[in-house]
Design a protein around this motif. Structure first.
Motif, mmCIF file in Angstrom:
data_model
loop_
_atom_site.group_PDB
_atom_site.id
_atom_site.type_symbol
_atom_site.label_atom_id
_atom_site.label_comp_id
_atom_site.label_asym_id
_atom_site.label_seq_id
_atom_site.Cartn_x
_atom_site.Cartn_y
_atom_site.Cartn_z
ATOM 1 N N PHE A 98 0.701 -1.320 0.163
ATOM 2 C CA PHE A 98 -0.247 0.273 -0.167
ATOM 3 C C PHE A 98 0.884 1.466 0.296
ATOM 4 C CE2 PHE A 98 -2.966 -3.330 1.106
ATOM 5 C CZ PHE A 98 -3.760 -3.153 0.749
ATOM 6 N N ALA A 99 2.218 1.548 -0.344
ATOM 7 C CA ALA A 99 2.993 1.893 -0.309
ATOM 8 C C ALA A 99 3.300 2.877 -1.146
ATOM 9 C CB ALA A 99 4.491 1.703 0.077
ATOM 10 N N GLU A 100 3.348 2.106 -2.282
ATOM 11 C CA GLU A 100 2.666 1.902 -3.885
ATOM 12 C C GLU A 100 1.059 2.232 -4.489
ATOM 13 O OE1 GLU A 100 5.653 -1.347 -5.700
ATOM 14 O OE2 GLU A 100 7.063 -0.260 -4.203
ATOM 15 N N HIS A 101 0.468 1.340 -3.869
ATOM 16 C CA HIS A 101 -0.868 1.038 -4.731
ATOM 17 C C HIS A 101 -1.767 2.034 -3.891
ATOM 18 C CE1 HIS A 101 1.031 -1.831 -7.281
ATOM 19 N NE2 HIS A 101 1.810 -1.691 -6.476
ATOM 20 N N ALA A 102 -2.821 2.350 -3.970
ATOM 21 C CA ALA A 102 -3.836 3.247 -4.059
ATOM 22 C C ALA A 102 -4.792 2.151 -3.441
ATOM 23 C CB ALA A 102 -4.227 3.807 -4.373
ATOM 24 N N ASP A 103 -5.109 0.670 -4.318
ATOM 25 C CA ASP A 103 -5.838 -0.111 -3.651
ATOM 26 C C ASP A 103 -5.864 -1.202 -4.211
ATOM 27 O OD1 ASP A 103 -7.322 -0.278 -6.211
ATOM 28 O OD2 ASP A 103 -8.355 1.965 -5.265
ATOM 29 N N ASP B 20 -14.386 -2.332 -0.462
ATOM 30 C CA ASP B 20 -14.730 -2.040 -1.159
ATOM 31 C C ASP B 20 -15.364 -3.935 -1.535
ATOM 32 O OD1 ASP B 20 -15.449 0.548 -0.050
ATOM 33 O OD2 ASP B 20 -13.910 1.181 -1.553
ATOM 34 N N LEU B 21 -16.202 -3.765 -2.414
ATOM 35 C CA LEU B 21 -17.262 -4.672 -3.146
ATOM 36 C C LEU B 21 -17.409 -4.414 -4.625
ATOM 37 C CD1 LEU B 21 -17.476 -7.578 -2.747
ATOM 38 C CD2 LEU B 21 -20.061 -7.139 -2.623
ATOM 39 N N ASN B 22 -16.503 -4.798 -5.133
ATOM 40 C CA ASN B 22 -16.692 -4.233 -7.079
ATOM 41 C C ASN B 22 -17.177 -5.148 -7.652
ATOM 42 O OD1 ASN B 22 -15.519 -1.314 -6.151
ATOM 43 N ND2 ASN B 22 -13.421 -2.303 -6.918
ATOM 44 N N TYR B 23 -18.056 -4.930 -8.280
ATOM 45 C CA TYR B 23 -18.930 -5.856 -9.416
ATOM 46 C C TYR B 23 -18.921 -5.791 -10.921
ATOM 47 C CZ TYR B 23 -22.102 -6.750 -5.608
ATOM 48 O OH TYR B 23 -22.760 -6.955 -4.781
ATOM 49 N N GLY B 24 -17.490 -6.828 -11.185
ATOM 50 C CA GLY B 24 -17.283 -6.564 -12.821
ATOM 51 C C GLY B 24 -17.819 -6.754 -13.973
ATOM 52 N N THR B 25 -18.165 -6.581 -14.903
ATOM 53 C CA THR B 25 -18.946 -7.098 -16.150
ATOM 54 C C THR B 25 -19.026 -8.987 -16.111
ATOM 55 O OG1 THR B 25 -17.066 -6.732 -17.685
ATOM 56 C CG2 THR B 25 -18.716 -4.700 -17.416
ATOM 57 N N VAL B 26 -18.128 -9.631 -15.919
ATOM 58 C CA VAL B 26 -18.190 -10.983 -15.833
ATOM 59 C C VAL B 26 -17.686 -11.751 -14.596
ATOM 60 C CG1 VAL B 26 -16.965 -12.626 -17.050
ATOM 61 C CG2 VAL B 26 -18.146 -10.306 -18.874
ATOM 62 N N GLY B 27 -18.474 -12.580 -14.535
ATOM 63 C CA GLY B 27 -17.797 -12.679 -13.204
ATOM 64 C C GLY B 27 -17.927 -12.206 -11.820
ATOM 65 N N ARG B 28 -17.091 -13.295 -10.497
ATOM 66 C CA ARG B 28 -17.854 -12.745 -8.909
ATOM 67 C C ARG B 28 -17.755 -11.586 -8.681
ATOM 68 N NH1 ARG B 28 -14.105 -16.038 -9.461
ATOM 69 N NH2 ARG B 28 -11.973 -15.086 -7.622
ATOM 70 N N PRO B 29 -18.547 -10.416 -7.653
ATOM 71 C CA PRO B 29 -17.899 -9.829 -7.250
ATOM 72 C C PRO B 29 -16.510 -9.864 -6.720
ATOM 73 C CG PRO B 29 -19.722 -10.371 -6.046
ATOM 74 C CD PRO B 29 -19.702 -11.156 -7.333
ATOM 75 N N GLU B 30 -15.689 -8.773 -6.356
ATOM 76 C CA GLU B 30 -14.421 -8.798 -5.751
ATOM 77 C C GLU B 30 -14.679 -7.714 -4.970
ATOM 78 O OE1 GLU B 30 -10.347 -9.954 -7.632
ATOM 79 O OE2 GLU B 30 -11.421 -9.093 -8.543
ATOM 80 N N ARG B 31 -13.689 -7.860 -4.159
ATOM 81 C CA ARG B 31 -13.359 -6.873 -2.818
ATOM 82 C C ARG B 31 -12.089 -5.974 -2.885
ATOM 83 N NH1 ARG B 31 -15.742 -7.722 2.509
ATOM 84 N NH2 ARG B 31 -13.882 -7.639 3.551
ATOM 85 N N THR B 32 -11.932 -5.325 -3.736
ATOM 86 C CA THR B 32 -10.806 -4.077 -3.454
ATOM 87 C C THR B 32 -10.600 -3.680 -1.954
ATOM 88 O OG1 THR B 32 -11.542 -3.604 -5.350
ATOM 89 C CG2 THR B 32 -10.021 -2.059 -4.409
ATOM 90 N N TYR B 33 -9.105 -3.443 -1.261
ATOM 91 C CA TYR B 33 -8.653 -3.109 -0.409
ATOM 92 C C TYR B 33 -8.144 -2.025 -0.473
ATOM 93 C CZ TYR B 33 -9.771 -8.134 0.851
ATOM 94 O OH TYR B 33 -10.439 -9.681 1.069
ATOM 95 N N LYS B 34 -7.622 -1.263 0.392
ATOM 96 C CA LYS B 34 -7.424 0.283 0.509
ATOM 97 C C LYS B 34 -6.988 0.429 1.750
ATOM 98 C CE LYS B 34 -11.117 3.027 -0.520
ATOM 99 N NZ LYS B 34 -11.846 3.736 -1.566
ATOM 100 N N LYS B 35 -6.312 1.397 2.259
ATOM 101 C CA LYS B 35 -6.399 1.722 3.508
ATOM 102 C C LYS B 35 -6.789 2.792 4.213
ATOM 103 C CE LYS B 35 -0.617 1.897 4.273
ATOM 104 N NZ LYS B 35 0.144 3.735 3.973
ATOM 105 N N GLN B 36 -6.981 2.465 5.446
ATOM 106 C CA GLN B 36 -7.854 3.020 6.610
ATOM 107 C C GLN B 36 -7.848 4.945 6.415
ATOM 108 O OE1 GLN B 36 -11.230 3.562 7.517
ATOM 109 N NE2 GLN B 36 -11.191 1.953 9.129
ATOM 110 N N VAL B 37 -9.213 5.352 5.973
ATOM 111 C CA VAL B 37 -8.562 6.692 6.433
ATOM 112 C C VAL B 37 -9.119 7.557 7.903
ATOM 113 C CG1 VAL B 37 -9.267 9.042 5.140
ATOM 114 C CG2 VAL B 37 -8.772 6.955 3.569
ATOM 115 N N ARG B 38 -7.757 7.990 8.459
ATOM 116 C CA ARG B 38 -8.620 8.849 9.862
ATOM 117 C C ARG B 38 -8.111 10.311 9.529
ATOM 118 N NH1 ARG B 38 -8.875 4.435 12.892
ATOM 119 N NH2 ARG B 38 -7.559 2.068 11.936
#
Length: 229
Positions: free
Chosen positions: A173-178, A211-229
């Motif tokens: 998460f130092a290089e990726h926002a999610d 967050d739960l992301n719903y793509g056009t094909v296949g199962r929904p996938e969770r996207t992880y990101k840092k907690q904002v405080r």
């Protein structure tokens, strides 16, 4: 202390359910006597004067005040009691204030009982060393100080989580926002299942959200990101 083998403990915690969990868990540890629970700063101040505890499990956020104010008052009034701070506050200023106040440990919520138990057992061991101790040498001082210094940094991790892999996942998460579990697995050289286990652990500690992301094909996938405080 009241005796050579019993520590009077006061729990200061605004959440009644969490306070009760602490009480039941502490009852499993020999040498502790849970003498009261306070859910507000006002209740805590009364119980501190009446019950004179040896050890306090102290929350930071209370409905009518702040646990750090209680800690400062204890030191100013020279109450002879120790404090373990238990809080969801991950702000570095809070940690520094706690250290200045001389807390014996700082435990982040959600509390893993094994971590709290380890802290309390070390605390009891250290207290027992003082019972028949007339003077100290440097070796004794170094041994006691090392117990206090090591305990916050050696939190016991749940089964299936190792510190090396956990640090790798945190580093993403130092290089990726999610990031998704699939991508995380590729980047750390592990399976999707393994990566997801570590990501979910970081959600449980409050470091990440998903967050739960719903793509056009296949199962929904969770996207992880840092907690904002």
């Amino acid at each position: 202390m009241t005796s050579t083998n019993t520590i009077k403990v006061l729990i200061i915690e605004d959440d009644v359910g969490i306070a009760e969990i602490h009480r039941r868990n502490l009852m499993k540890i020999n040498g502790l006597d849970i003498i009261g629970i306070a859910t507000t700063k006002a209740e805590a101040e009364v119980l501190l004067d009446v019950l004179t505890p040896d050890l306090i499990l102290l929350d930071v956020y209370l409905p009518d005040g702040n646990g750090l104010d209680i800690l400062r008052d204890l030191r100013q009034q020279q109450h002879a009691c120790d404090v373990i701070l238990i809080t969801a506050d991950r702000d570095s200023d809070t940690l520094q204030a706690a250290m200045r106040g001389g807390v014996v440990d700082y435990i982040l919520k959600p509390v893993i009982f094994a971590r709290l138990e380890e802290s309390l057992n070390k605390y009891l061991k250290q207290k027992n060393q003082f019972v028949n101790l007339d003077d100290v040498d440097q070796h004794m001082v170094d041994a006691m100080i090392s117990v206090s210094v090591k305990s916050p940094a050696t939190s016991r991790l749940p089964k299936g989580i190792d510190s090396v892999t956990l640090d790798k996942v945190r580093g993403l998460f130092a290089e990726h926002a999610d990031i998704t579990a699939d991508n995380a697995g590729v980047l750390i050289g592990a399976s999707r299942t393994t990566a997801r286990r570590y990501l979910e652990h970081l959600i449980s500690t409050g470091e990440l959200v998903a967050d739960l992301n719903y793509g056009t094909v296949g199962r929904p996938e969770r996207t992880y990101k840092k907690q904002v405080r």
